[in-house]
Write a protein that holds these residues in place. Structure first.
Motif, PDB file in Angstrom:
ATOM      1  N   UNK A 139      51.646  65.078   8.277  1.00  0.00           N
ATOM      2  CA  UNK A 139      52.417  64.738   7.119  1.00  0.00           C
ATOM      3  C   UNK A 139      52.213  65.989   5.864  1.00  0.00           C
ATOM      4  N   UNK A 140      50.812  65.846   5.938  1.00  0.00           N
ATOM      5  CA  UNK A 140      50.319  67.210   4.752  1.00  0.00           C
ATOM      6  C   UNK A 140      50.824  67.901   4.769  1.00  0.00           C
ATOM      7  N   UNK A 141      51.005  68.681   6.395  1.00  0.00           N
ATOM      8  CA  UNK A 141      51.365  69.815   5.966  1.00  0.00           C
ATOM      9  C   UNK A 141      52.830  69.959   6.161  1.00  0.00           C
ATOM     10  N   UNK A 142      54.182  69.114   5.975  1.00  0.00           N
ATOM     11  CA  UNK A 142      55.038  68.667   5.455  1.00  0.00           C
ATOM     12  C   UNK A 142      54.976  69.074   4.250  1.00  0.00           C
ATOM     13  N   UNK A 143      54.375  68.240   3.104  1.00  0.00           N
ATOM     14  CA  UNK A 143      54.388  68.097   2.387  1.00  0.00           C
ATOM     15  C   UNK A 143      54.147  69.830   1.564  1.00  0.00           C
ATOM     16  N   UNK A 144      53.132  69.814   2.018  1.00  0.00           N
ATOM     17  CA  UNK A 144      52.847  72.159   1.746  1.00  0.00           C
ATOM     18  C   UNK A 144      53.926  72.419   2.291  1.00  0.00           C
ATOM     19  N   UNK A 145      54.494  72.672   2.890  1.00  0.00           N
ATOM     20  CA  UNK A 145      55.534  73.339   3.128  1.00  0.00           C
ATOM     21  C   UNK A 145      56.803  73.234   2.341  1.00  0.00           C
ATOM     22  N   UNK A 151      56.751  81.795   2.242  1.00  0.00           N
ATOM     23  CA  UNK A 151      57.362  82.501   3.247  1.00  0.00           C
ATOM     24  C   UNK A 151      55.958  81.417   3.740  1.00  0.00           C
ATOM     25  N   UNK A 152      56.339  80.692   5.683  1.00  0.00           N
ATOM     26  CA  UNK A 152      55.598  80.436   5.616  1.00  0.00           C
ATOM     27  C   UNK A 152      55.508  81.231   7.663  1.00  0.00           C
ATOM     28  N   UNK A 153      54.084  80.802   7.734  1.00  0.00           N
ATOM     29  CA  UNK A 153      54.073  81.166   9.093  1.00  0.00           C
ATOM     30  C   UNK A 153      53.006  80.017   9.931  1.00  0.00           C
ATOM     31  N   UNK A 154      54.303  79.115  11.124  1.00  0.00           N
ATOM     32  CA  UNK A 154      52.933  78.456  11.687  1.00  0.00           C
ATOM     33  C   UNK A 154      52.698  78.225  12.968  1.00  0.00           C
ATOM     34  N   UNK A 184      58.473  80.260   9.974  1.00  0.00           N
ATOM     35  CA  UNK A 184      58.594  81.102  11.166  1.00  0.00           C
ATOM     36  C   UNK A 184      57.340  80.026  11.625  1.00  0.00           C
ATOM     37  N   UNK A 185      57.570  80.089  13.252  1.00  0.00           N
ATOM     38  CA  UNK A 185      57.191  78.568  13.816  1.00  0.00           C
ATOM     39  C   UNK A 185      56.696  79.487  14.959  1.00  0.00           C
ATOM     40  N   UNK A 186      55.278  80.048  15.838  1.00  0.00           N
ATOM     41  CA  UNK A 186      54.940  81.084  16.735  1.00  0.00           C
ATOM     42  C   UNK A 186      54.185  79.803  17.659  1.00  0.00           C
ATOM     43  N   UNK A 187      54.645  80.361  19.049  1.00  0.00           N
ATOM     44  CA  UNK A 187      54.109  79.551  20.382  1.00  0.00           C
ATOM     45  C   UNK A 187      53.216  80.824  20.844  1.00  0.00           C
ATOM     46  N   UNK A 188      51.724  79.910  20.979  1.00  0.00           N
ATOM     47  CA  UNK A 188      51.054  81.451  21.766  1.00  0.00           C
ATOM     48  C   UNK A 188      50.352  80.759  22.778  1.00  0.00           C
ATOM     49  N   UNK A 189      50.266  81.592  23.809  1.00  0.00           N
ATOM     50  CA  UNK A 189      49.821  81.167  25.059  1.00  0.00           C
ATOM     51  C   UNK A 189      49.398  82.670  25.663  1.00  0.00           C
TER      52      UNK A 189
END
Length: 760
Positions: A139-145, A151-154, A184-189
């Motif tokens: 919820x805190x991250x959503x409010x921050x966005x 621009x933001x990268x998560x 932008x949303x990144x999935x790192x593996x």
């Protein structure tokens, strides 16, 4: 007298899926003679299968969380809100933060896993586990966005099923920002296969869903460190990110390392097929915290759920001596991965499919699972259908069902009393010459001081005896604070339900330790008391205080034009009534307990410092009943109360609207006859709450108007965050109905109007 006494204590530490199943099954089929206690730091536990839907916005928080307080009520179990931090298997004790150890006969652990912190910089990331904390971070991250337009990268680190579901859920929740390119949303593996452990077709379907939702997938990208700028790989490559979320393998709670139990290399408890800790027959473990040496299992909720019936059977078997069952994990099961936008990937036996119908199927299964914990019979009384013969036999045939003596024969035994008292915290008093252990307490009163004395007795409003002890002490001390007296000594009258000597000693020690905890905080010594057996747990306290003659405050003394200030919110009675019927939400009860545990000592001092002319505490007769006592001071006084100013505990209004009222409410309602315009409030929840009895309620003071605002500010700074000016004392135009109700008003205008009336 309790017909079915307690013989043995089963303590469940952790509110995970397995323990939730055990409690649900116990509610349907309790074992007489066995007392169940759940220890959990939270009143709600998250169902992991619905977490992606919660993040995506498809579910409300309450729809995805099991209410542990209500579940315990249904199971007839005690709920203890606390954090465990050590186990002593030899002494059969669980150490809890900030309170006495809890003793057990049978122990079960379902404490889940904690975030792995071995990755450098992991403290900068948001961990997915424990799930209960993650929602707050999200919820805190959503409010921050939403707050920033930059621009933001998560980034989500971890390409297992959980990481994929989380990345897709975030993308759906932030759909507008993702599709516009602002977020932008990144999935790192680290590996090649995403999600890890799934067949090729399933991986292709998930990759396609990730791409459709705008999630960037980074394979062969082992994260070596998390920095304030993002993540860094072992080769030195960097990926700039504004926030990192960790969905990697979790580790065992670190406090288990010193628990004296057999652990695997990752710190999880090694168990056999019967879920028993290796080498410790009276300790069980299940869910993520359990590790099977013979056949290691992934940390998946499906296994935890299927362990529930096995653990339920084996806990009972350990008490009755019957044969235990073995847990046989499924080799193949249906896996449903949520894809963010109400689509799901289904996988079984190497076959995979994707679509909206599969999400609806998953939704149906998940909601059906959650209904198991909401549609339960509520344990109103402990009246099992049969005697606990099995447990009696297991304890050598010693039965407590025989005739019990009355009179002094109903006291707690000397040895039990001694063992309970010797574990209490040390106490000191400058005024107590003889205390506990002698035939009577002896006090030396300082010259010129007045002795102020009061007695109160409570039935246990909560199942936790330590918490009950604290509440009973605060409730009794409140009468002294309302007189602005300083507590010095107290004596206790304890009633305990029939049980074995060992369990009686445990309960007595917890109960008195809770009372002494609060007495010590207020420099008040427990000087003695008496114990007895009875139908239910009760605690009465006679408290003694000292005061200078000129420092005492009384109920009478208010004057027209004074402001009425209430230090705590209302609603304790209706919430406790709802909890007794199994209807109160756990978070409502948590807020009520927080209000009850707030001492009135500081508020009393502040009211005195700001010239309070009259002071009383709001307890059994409710706000209206105690207000009428304050107005009955010889002069013809009245009061104007403002509905919008009346502070309420969260959930109180909902409880009133559904008719969950205290059994004392009808008697308190007689005070409504003293309201001259009841029609103003009768459709508001505040109307019923005027007569709501308060356990450990706040203080009500009549403060001169010129000091009211400063007094209110001081109260809030001292921790009485919901303190409020709720009205004004007036000259009573109608002596038979002196209370006037207003929906909305400014107390300053009321004072000005009162001044004009006096002048005219």
């Amino acid at each position: 007298m309790q017909e079915y006494p307690n013989y043995q204590d089963i303590v469940l530490v952790g509110g995970g899926h397995t323990h939730a199943i055990v409690l649900q099954m116990w509610a349907m089929n309790p074992l007489p003679g066995a007392r169940l206690t759940l220890v959990s730091p939270q009143v709600q536990t998250a169902y992991s299968g619905m977490l992606p839907g919660l993040v995506a916005g498809h579910y409300r928080l309450d729809e995805t969380h099991i209410d542990l307080v209500r579940l315990c009520r249904a199971a007839g179990a005690r709920f203890v809100q606390a954090c465990a931090h050590h186990i002593d298997p030899l002494k059969r004790r669980v150490s809890l933060l900030g309170r006495p150890d809890l003793e057990y006969d049978i122990l079960s652990l379902d404490v889940g896993a904690t975030p792995a912190r071995d990755l450098p910089g992991s403290e900068l990331a948001i961990p997915i586990k424990p799930i209960g904390h993650f929602h707050r971070y999200w919820l805190q991250l959503q409010k921050r966005v939403q707050k920033t337009r930059a621009p933001m990268k998560l980034g989500v680190v971890g390409g297992g099923a959980g990481g994929c579901e989380l990345a897709m859920a975030m993308a759906h929740a932030l759909e507008e920002q993702v599709y516009s390119g602002r977020v932008q949303i990144h999935l790192i593996h680290a590996g090649d296969k995403v999600p890890e452990g799934y067949p090729l077709l399933a991986r292709r379907l998930v990759a396609r869903e990730l791409e459709k939702l705008g999630v960037s997938l980074h394979r062969h990208w082992p994260v070596a460190a998390i920095t304030e700028q993002g993540v860094r790989s072992a080769s030195g490559a960097t990926l700039a990110l504004d926030q990192v979320l960790l969905c990697t393998n979790a580790c065992a709670p670190p406090w288990l390392a010193a628990a004296g139990l057999a652990l695997d290399t990752q710190g999880f408890v090694l168990v056999d097929e019967q879920l028993r800790a290796q080498g410790c027959d009276n300790v069980f473990a299940a869910g993520d915290v359990a590790s099977f040496a013979a056949h290691p299992l992934p940390k998946a909720g499906v296994y935890a759920v299927r362990q529930g019936p096995v653990l339920f059977h084996n806990l009972r078997a350990a008490l009755t001596g019957s044969a235990p069952k073995s847990f046989r994990p499924q080799k193949h099961f249906l896996s449903l991965l949520s894809c963010g936008d109400k689509r799901a990937v289904a996988v079984r036996n190497g076959v995979a499919a994707v679509g909206g119908a599969l999400w609806r199927w998953k939704n149906h299964i998940d909601r059906g699972f959650m209904r198991r914990f909401s549609e339960l019979p509520i344990a109103m009384d402990e009246t099992p259908a049969k005697r606990p013969r099995e447990i009696v036999a297991a304890r050598g045939g010693v039965s407590l069902s025989a005739m019990r003596c009355n009179g002094c024969g109903a006291k707690v035994g000397a040895e039990v009393l001694h063992r309970a008292l010797e574990k209490l915290p040390a106490q000191q008093s400058a005024y107590l010459l003889r205390g506990a252990g002698d035939d009577a307490a002896v006090m030396e009163l300082p010259q010129g001081k007045l002795l102020v004395q009061s007695s109160d007795q409570l039935r246990a409003p909560v199942g936790d005896p330590w918490l009950f002890g604290r509440l009973a002490a605060l409730h009794a001390l409140s009468d002294l604070f309302a007189m602005h007296a300083r507590p010095v000594t107290a004596q206790a009258l304890v009633t305990l339900p029939l049980a074995t000597a060992e369990i009686t000693q445990r309960d007595l020690q917890q109960l008195l330790a809770g009372a002494v905890y609060e007495l010590n905080r207020h420099q008040c010594a427990l000087s003695g008391g008496h114990t007895a057996e009875g139908a239910e747990m009760q605690l009465g306290l006679t408290v003694n205080g000292l005061a200078d003659p000129d420092q005492l405050l009384e109920k009478s003394g208010a004057r027209a034009g004074d402001c009425l200030i209430l230090s705590k919110p209302l609603g304790i009675g209706t919430i406790l009534a709802a909890e007794g019927m199994g209807e109160a939400q756990g978070r409502w009860l948590q807020k009520a307990v927080e209000a009850m545990l707030q001492s009135n000592a500081a508020a009393a001092d502040l009211f005195a410092q700001h010239g309070a002319r009259a002071l009383t505490d709001i307890t059994g007769f409710g706000l209206l009943g105690h207000l009428l006592e304050m107005l009955d001071g010889g002069e013809q006084l009245g009061a104007a109360l403002i509905a919008e100013q009346l502070p309420l505990i969260p959930g109180a209004a909902q409880c009133v609207e559904r008719g969950w009222l205290s059994s004392l409410q009808p008697q308190n309602a007689a005070a409504y006859a003293y309201v001259d315009n009841p029609q103003e409030w009768q459709k508001l929840p505040q109307w019923e709450l005027l007569a709501d009895p308060q356990t450990c309620g706040g203080l009500l003071a009549a403060v001169p108007a010129e000091y009211a605002e400063n007094c209110l500010q001081a109260l809030r700074q001292a921790g009485c965050t919901q303190a409020a000016i709720i009205g004004v004392v007036t000259g009573a135009e109608r002596p038979l109905a002196p209370v006037h109700l207003l929906r909305k008003a400014d107390w300053r205008e009321l004072i000005a109007r009162e001044a004009e009336t006096v002048q005219s």
